[in-house]
Write a protein that holds these residues in place. Structure first.
Motif, short mmCIF file in Angstrom:
data_model
loop_
_atom_site.label_atom_id
_atom_site.label_comp_id
_atom_site.label_asym_id
_atom_site.label_seq_id
_atom_site.Cartn_x
_atom_site.Cartn_y
_atom_site.Cartn_z
N SER A 36 0.90 -1.15 0.09
CA SER A 36 -0.31 0.07 -0.21
C SER A 36 0.87 1.01 -0.14
N GLN B 239 -0.46 3.77 0.93
CA GLN B 239 -1.06 4.86 1.62
C GLN B 239 0.09 5.12 2.82
N LEU C 245 -7.57 -1.26 -4.70
CA LEU C 245 -8.10 0.52 -5.01
C LEU C 245 -8.49 0.94 -6.45
N HIS D 291 -5.61 2.09 5.25
CA HIS D 291 -6.51 2.77 4.85
C HIS D 291 -5.59 4.03 5.89
N ARG D 292 -6.00 5.26 5.06
CA ARG D 292 -5.32 6.63 5.01
C ARG D 292 -4.96 7.36 6.31
N TRP E 209 -9.08 6.02 2.08
CA TRP E 209 -7.93 6.28 0.93
C TRP E 209 -7.82 6.71 0.20
N ARG F 221 -11.09 11.16 -2.05
CA ARG F 221 -10.99 9.80 -1.07
C ARG F 221 -11.83 9.55 -1.59
#
Length: 193
Positions: free
Chosen positions: A57, A59, A83, A107-108, A123, A135
């Protein structure tokens, strides 16, 4: 002269943005090759069928989450961006937080809303809206998905400048409502008055 420096700055930023996202990922054949090309994954998910999913990821700053599924012998079975639009559509009401993490990757950020009882994970995804970023949000109540949404991020001054027209956020005064529009058109770009 001022315009040329802006063009150069935009080009430098666009070309140097690769640190937060993967280019189109190279397809790999084995787990050892994936580790050599992409490094250590941020997460290893053990699947019930004897396979393992490696999560890469990007993120909180990037827009991708590469998932590589390998079998017990280390052979790559599947490689996909978690994503992607198709994968985002797979999030369903009632899923648990772990199921969402396995589906979309890390996740962000997390926001908690006390009055509604919601916990919202988001995300960064490919920008498809009027803002500077898009987002994808997943809303949980009691650890279960209740809905999903998208939100757009605008710059602090409230107007997104594009080659075609400026986009106005809902809170900004519109030119036809008596407020003076703070930008002027000069050939091919908008400039602050």
């Amino acid at each position: 002269m001022r315009t040329s420096w802006r063009v150069i700055a935009v080009l430098v930023l666009a070309l140097s943005g690769g640190c937060a996202t993967f280019p189109v990922p190279r397809h790999v054949a084995t787990e050892a090759e994936a580790l050599a090309v992409f490094g250590q994954p941020v997460e290893r998910w053990s699947n019930g069928d004897g396979t393992t999913t490696l999560e890469y990821s990007t993120q909180p700053m990037g827009e991708t989450a590469l998932m590589i599924t390998v079998d017990g012998t280390g052979t790559v079975l599947r490689q996909e961006d978690a994503l992607s639009e198709a994968n985002l559509a797979r999030v369903e009401r009632g899923m648990t937080q772990e199921q969402v993490s396995r589906l979309l990757g890390r996740h962000r950020s997390v926001e908690r809303f006390v009055l509604s009882g919601e916990e919202v994970w988001d995300w960064n995804i490919r920008n498809d809206g009027p803002g500077v970023a898009t987002r994808f949000n997943v809303h949980f109540i009691d650890g279960k998905v209740v809905r999903t949404s998208r939100s757009f991020v605008y710059p602090h001054d409230g107007v997104v400048l594009s080659d075609v027209y400026p986009h106005y956020p809902a809170y900004a005064p519109y030119p036809n409502r008596g407020a003076r529009f703070p930008y002027r058109w000069e050939g091919w770009a908008w400039y602050r008055r």
